[in-house]
Design a protein around this motif. Structure first.
Motif, PDB file in Angstrom:
ATOM      1  N   TYR A 262      77.460 -42.442 -41.936  1.00  0.00           N
ATOM      2  CA  TYR A 262      75.622 -42.826 -41.761  1.00  0.00           C
ATOM      3  C   TYR A 262      75.788 -42.170 -40.155  1.00  0.00           C
ATOM      4  O   TYR A 262      76.756 -42.102 -39.330  1.00  0.00           O
ATOM      5  N   PRO A 263      74.567 -41.828 -40.438  1.00  0.00           N
ATOM      6  CA  PRO A 263      72.950 -41.583 -40.538  1.00  0.00           C
ATOM      7  C   PRO A 263      73.151 -41.078 -41.853  1.00  0.00           C
ATOM      8  O   PRO A 263      74.201 -39.568 -42.453  1.00  0.00           O
TER       9      PRO A 263
ATOM     10  N   SER B  51      71.986 -51.605 -34.422  1.00  0.00           N
ATOM     11  CA  SER B  51      72.917 -50.356 -34.216  1.00  0.00           C
ATOM     12  C   SER B  51      74.004 -50.987 -34.795  1.00  0.00           C
ATOM     13  O   SER B  51      74.593 -52.111 -34.960  1.00  0.00           O
TER      14      SER B  51
ATOM     15  N   GLU C  35      78.999 -48.975 -33.411  1.00  0.00           N
ATOM     16  CA  GLU C  35      78.921 -47.954 -32.311  1.00  0.00           C
ATOM     17  C   GLU C  35      80.300 -47.337 -32.996  1.00  0.00           C
ATOM     18  O   GLU C  35      80.856 -47.845 -34.014  1.00  0.00           O
ATOM     19  N   GLU C  36      80.074 -46.069 -32.514  1.00  0.00           N
ATOM     20  CA  GLU C  36      81.000 -44.881 -33.045  1.00  0.00           C
ATOM     21  C   GLU C  36      81.548 -44.362 -32.511  1.00  0.00           C
ATOM     22  O   GLU C  36      80.934 -43.428 -31.654  1.00  0.00           O
TER      23      GLU C  36
ATOM     24  N   GLN D  95      80.195 -44.231 -29.131  1.00  0.00           N
ATOM     25  CA  GLN D  95      78.845 -43.788 -28.998  1.00  0.00           C
ATOM     26  C   GLN D  95      77.793 -44.532 -29.846  1.00  0.00           C
ATOM     27  O   GLN D  95      77.816 -44.947 -30.931  1.00  0.00           O
ATOM     28  N   LYS D  96      76.250 -45.204 -29.546  1.00  0.00           N
ATOM     29  CA  LYS D  96      75.818 -45.935 -30.301  1.00  0.00           C
ATOM     30  C   LYS D  96      75.095 -45.101 -31.861  1.00  0.00           C
ATOM     31  O   LYS D  96      73.988 -43.669 -31.316  1.00  0.00           O
ATOM     32  N   VAL D  97      74.941 -45.535 -32.799  1.00  0.00           N
ATOM     33  CA  VAL D  97      74.704 -45.064 -33.721  1.00  0.00           C
ATOM     34  C   VAL D  97      73.330 -45.906 -34.147  1.00  0.00           C
ATOM     35  O   VAL D  97      73.352 -46.996 -34.508  1.00  0.00           O
ATOM     36  N   GLN D  98      71.925 -45.175 -33.804  1.00  0.00           N
ATOM     37  CA  GLN D  98      70.749 -45.928 -34.512  1.00  0.00           C
ATOM     38  C   GLN D  98      70.483 -46.581 -35.283  1.00  0.00           C
ATOM     39  O   GLN D  98      70.962 -45.654 -36.081  1.00  0.00           O
TER      40      GLN D  98
ATOM     41  N   THR E 135      67.086 -43.608 -39.720  1.00  0.00           N
ATOM     42  CA  THR E 135      66.728 -42.568 -39.361  1.00  0.00           C
ATOM     43  C   THR E 135      65.105 -41.863 -39.730  1.00  0.00           C
ATOM     44  O   THR E 135      64.722 -43.150 -40.301  1.00  0.00           O
TER      45      THR E 135
ATOM     46  N   ASN F  40      78.110 -48.803 -45.228  1.00  0.00           N
ATOM     47  CA  ASN F  40      78.941 -48.039 -43.699  1.00  0.00           C
ATOM     48  C   ASN F  40      79.946 -47.539 -44.364  1.00  0.00           C
ATOM     49  O   ASN F  40      80.317 -48.374 -45.067  1.00  0.00           O
TER      50      ASN F  40
ATOM     51  N   GLN G 138      81.464 -53.277 -36.805  1.00  0.00           N
ATOM     52  CA  GLN G 138      81.178 -51.795 -37.713  1.00  0.00           C
ATOM     53  C   GLN G 138      80.280 -52.006 -38.518  1.00  0.00           C
ATOM     54  O   GLN G 138      79.746 -51.489 -38.948  1.00  0.00           O
TER      55      GLN G 138
END
Lengths: 690, 690
Positions: free
Chosen positions: B212-213, B565, B567-568, B571-574, B577, B646, B660
């Motif tokens: 993901y995204p 969301s 975190e990876e 960073q925050k993954v929105q 998409t 994911n 996650q």
């Protein structure tokens, strides 16, 4: 695209040559100092004169994992693209992708120096059998005889090297019945002159690999320099004229390894244990790298060379396993062994050979027992990554160079040290992201192999999972930097031992157990096999005379045979393919990968003579390592480059048959036609053909 | 593209929920007759009324290996493309490739009837625990209790089926602590209405799978018919409105299998034996099919559906193994088990549960011992091919239907017979060339597994190599012809037994040993595990109360959680998409496979609202089998379709964590936007959204 250092072996096996056990038809990878002159004369009316032989031998070069030859007075060397690709890849970056886009130097100044390519040109061969075998005394146990022999070999090499300044290697022949000293001129300044795009060099990719008809322009050209000037080799091959079906041809190259003299017990070990395990390892890496490659074009570029090698070995080994699982093949081997053993039993001078068959079986049992530790720890299957191999070399270097030459591990003997040092210092690209993918996959596999409670595994993982640990090891290490490796090497043993680099620490943690496994392997397996096989081979020589050639050992050999069609599903497959067929296959496959063509090739279509031969097949005996070997005609002129086997040829590891097995080569005319009309490289053509 | 029937499990594991062992956060795949109403009320202020629950339950359908739902009053059913693809593939030919080109019926007359697709719509659930467990008496040994229980289940199902004319299945819950009777309306006339091209449904292919995204338009639409007319379902889902981050959503679907209640010994068995072995098998098939696929576009088409399933499972299992090899995860499981066992020991009413942990470990040992024969012979891993499975079904059909229902193998009980018969008679395409590739690969593997001297292997190979034998078996058989299978079925046991078809003969040769292995597995492994786990689960229920849900069993379940969301790498993954991102990823990957776009999508770019949401992630608990499940909002309106996890969600097989792990879904707005502007399917949009 495939005869690069692998050990292939297939269905529809004709039992003739195997059953006889002796060279028949055009079988044989012959020693240059023991060519089957009589056979050549009788069967083909060909005189293999000393002059012809010496000229051919001195024109050949050995590549890492493959073969090549000098083809101009100014040091041009030609080989397969897939032999050169590792070095083309090392010259490539995200911005300049010479694998994808090809490369062509317009001037000598544009030729690109390879960071880590060494070529070896054979100068002389000397029989040192008496001295090597003489060092092993009656009554020595396996460890003592292994040690004594290795010490003698290291010493012979060092003495010869001091005297000649050449790279000197003792080659074990007939599994230990003979030892020859090969002395090579070593070239380390090798520059890329011309490489086509991988798309055309490896047209059809993995799906077409080992298949025929084929359309691969599998060549590339380097130039050898010394003192910053092109070398002027004493011997180089002239360019050949037309070639047609049934013409007699020869290859001179470096077949890496065959197992044709193996006993049935040894073949069973390969069938049941060794080959299935290596296939499991190859498929695992193939799947991991394929999936990761697809994530972005840059990932694809980084993994491409590894992936090619893995897929190539996987396909070859799959064919090899299919042969070993064929009752037709195994029954023929059993039948031969039975007859051979009864002849031995009937011959009083060979009495001591009888026990050797049992000894081979015992060695295979020892091999089975030590294989996990040997493969995982010593050969590094648990730590698959370039960076671990750098770490291993540094750690061992620090420990070995303090010892007398005779006592060192073979890879660190004086004759091998320059290659080890060059390899460590070479500024080759290393991609930590790719390293992590390979390392995590192999740590995961090792976990399953030894189980969660293994003390060494626990020490290596240090409380993390294999996935986490792989990332931590690679991300924490500086071994991808050539400067750092050089700094350590120059700092010497003290500096290497003081480094806290996590991969160096890892290499130190596993070293004790790895060395133990190696020692067990070298004494209980290798030495035992050597002692047993040297007796068996001696019996073969005694009973079979001059028709017995030694198994391949990555030393220079000559094979011969005619350009010849073969039958498949009742149809004759023509020996030559042509440019017209390339474009047809491209269209039938929707012009899509792996059947896409470089832009240059699409544009050049109308200019090309579409009747030019592209690839051809012959009965030449060959194996992995023969890739890039020049195919020469009776006049010693180069008419093609061997690059592959057809699918039936995968049986050649363990036995020869010419029923369907064929060597696949690029026709020299395809090289000239495309250099002229696709790449506009007339000057290069002139240099090679005049 | 991936939550179709597989048993996934991953790194960065948060130990919270595992360590507690009880449902926490938004964990849980809840039974429709035992929803966590209190939790929903307290945490989200949501009333799961009987009406809301019943409507949702009756709107759902079960696909083979996946989930779907009614979405119109005229019988439209929506699911994932990757759940429907097997059936789209069965409708495709070399001329009409609906997988590659997509399909859209302009009129009802154009809708394509699937040759072999059965949908099940759940009507009622009844608790039959007392009757099932009552049939097992004190003192029965494992074989007797297994037999008694199976007979009772077969009988309950038959009685219910006779009474209701529904398809009735007893579902084992809490590993045997409870049994519920699920009664389904069975639909067998299902027609394809609309499918996008696989390129957009599975954009990014294997490399992007479980990442993901994402940008996958993973949906397709069927219509259910009865008596040649569209059914008018009593219940169907209305189309939802806008969805945003943090909104509470639900999924109703059929998670296939989880292993969350497994003991540590059982998890170790999975880690050390079961998962590595299945991965070896998957990678072997993946590599064989990948290489064969590449030989021509038609090969690629034929193997595509198999290859997708294999790659999907391989990636999921790889993640699963990585979780099991994580000390963080295993330590948490051990810690939980220790505490749980000490509570059991402290509770006099649970004394008999203590031995159950030992019994699970013993069952795993028995599993290890029988696994080769069970997997190779009974589950057919040695004879991988559709044609062998037809042969097996026919041979077993002939032997089973003469027995009383209570004594039959479960798959041939009266309640399952209609599905078996339909499956045999369905005119699905079978490609002998592809069958040979799969069969030779699996025979080769079996050879290594049992060794050359195995009597059954020798009988099966009949003097040939696996490669030769696979070709002879498939080429000599007529089982790829639906008419021939129908003829045999209609001819009954006598006719089937008289057939000399080589694959039927093969199935007969292996049947005795296969049945033995099955019996050993069902008694020594399955029954033993059932008895032990039913005690452990009962103790869980006793100690944990209403917060314990049963492991997934491919029966209808409800999960809940917010769009969220994650975190990876810091960073925050929105969570959402958008269409714009799809085109960006296409361009960054050189528009090349697997990131190429169908022509329609390239042309439609300017017409599309590029800010439309495409995929989104939520905390919904899920597993393989949930693919195609409707995601509904508080009002029960469909707002998306779950299609993937994911990479972190691959841990969900063995434990829940919402740190996650995320479920990946297609946004309903992406479906509408593309149906309107890419496919011109306004009528379909109107039917679904009005």
């Amino acid at each position: 695209m495939s005869r690069k250092f692998l050990r292939p072996a297939m269905m529809a096996f004709a039992s003739l040559a195997i059953a006889a056990g002796l060279a028949q038809a055009d079988e044989g990878m012959w020693l240059f100092n023991a060519l089957p002159k009589k056979q050549l004369k009788e069967r083909y009316g060909f005189d293999a004169t000393d002059e012809w032989t010496h000229h051919l031998m001195r024109s050949c070069v050995r590549f890492p994992g493959g073969s090549g030859s000098f083809v101009s007075p100014e040091g041009l060397v030609i080989t397969n693209h897939h032999v050169g690709s590792e070095f083309i890849d090392q010259l490539s970056t995200a911005e300049h992708n010479y694998i994808k886009d090809g490369f062509s130097a317009k001037t000598r100044a544009e030729e690109l120096k390879c960071p880590d390519l060494e070529l070896n040109n054979l100068v002389s061969i000397e029989d040192v059998t008496a001295r090597v075998t003489g060092s092993v005394k009656e009554g020595m146990d396996l460890a003592a005889s292994q040690k004594a022999r290795q010490a003698t070999i290291n010493t012979i090499e060092k003495e010869a090297q001091d005297k000649t300044k050449l790279k000197c290697q003792v080659v074990t022949l007939y599994q230990g019945a003979q030892y020859h000293l090969y002395s090579y001129k070593r070239y380390t300044d090798v520059r890329l002159v011309m490489a086509p795009e991988m798309q055309i060099a490896f047209f059809g990719g993995d799906p077409d690999n080992f298949e025929y008809p084929r359309y691969c322009l599998d060549f590339c050209v380097f130039r050898v320099y010394e003192d910053d000037k092109p070398v002027k080799p004493e011997h180089f091959l002239k360019w050949g004229k037309d070639l047609k079906e049934e013409d007699l041809v020869f290859i001179a190259g470096h077949p890496a390894r065959t197992n044709r003299l193996n006993t049935v017990a040894h073949l069973e070990y390969m069938r049941d244990i060794a080959v299935p395990e290596i296939l499991e390892l190859l498929r695992r890496l193939e799947v991991a790298l394929n999936s990761w490659s697809g994530r972005s074009p840059e990932n694809g570029r980084r993994a491409k060379d590894d992936l090619f090698g893995i897929q190539n070995s996987r396909k070859a080994r799959t064919g090899g396993l299919e042969t070993l699982q064929s009752p037709e093949f195994m029954d023929a081997k059993m039948e031969f062994e039975k007859e051979f053993r009864s002849k031995i039993a009937a011959n009083p001078g060979l009495k001591s050979t009888e026990a050797a068959f049992h000894e081979v079986a015992e060695a295979c049992k020892a091999w089975e027992a030590v294989r996990h530790d040997y493969n995982n720890l010593e050969r590094g299957a648990a730590f698959e990554s370039k960076m671990f191999h750098f770490a291993r070399s540094l750690v061992r270097y620090a420990d070995e160079i303090g010892k007398p030459n005779a006592d060192r591990l073979k890879d660190f003997s004086e004759s091998n040290l320059p290659t080890i040092r060059d390899g460590l210092e070479a500024p080759v690209p290393v991609y930590p992201d790719l390293e992590i993918i390979k390392l995590r996959s192999s740590l995961t596999r090792w976990f399953t192999s030894v189980g969660a409670d293994d003390p060494l595994l626990k020490k290596v993982l240090d409380g993390a999972s294999p996935v986490e640990r792989a990332a931590a090891l690679v991300n924490g290490s500086r071994l991808h930097e050539a400067d750092y490796r050089k700094e350590l090497l120059e700092g010497g043993p003290e500096k290497i031992r003081a480094s806290q680099d996590p991969l160096l620490k890892l290499a130190r943690i596993v070293d004790e157990k790895a060395r133990q496994a190696r020692k067990t392997y070298e004494t209980q397996v290798e030495e035992r096999l050597r002692q047993a096989y040297s007796k068996i081979a001696a019996a073969r020589l005694a009973l079979g005379g001059e028709d017995v050639y030694p198994d391949a050992t990555f030393s220079l050999r000559l094979s011969f045979g005619p350009v010849a069609s073969f039958e498949e599903n009742g149809q004759k497959v023509q020996p030559f393919t042509h440019f017209a067929g390339l474009y047809k296959r491209w269209e039938l496959n929707d012009r899509k990968e792996p059947f896409d063509l470089p832009k240059r090739w699409i544009e050049a279509r109308d200019k090309l003579n579409l009747e030019t031969p592209f690839n051809f097949v012959s009965k030449l005996d060959h194996i992995g390592g023969n890739s890039g070997s020049p195919i020469v005609d009776r006049e010693g002129r180069i008419v093609g480059l061997l690059f592959d086997s057809n699918i039936y040829g995968l049986a050649l590891d363990v036995g020869y048959t010419d029923k369907q097995c064929r060597a696949v080569s690029v026709d020299a005319r395809a090289i000239v036609e495309s250099l002229k009309k696709v790449y506009g490289a007339q000057a290069l053509v002139d240099e090679m053909t005049n």
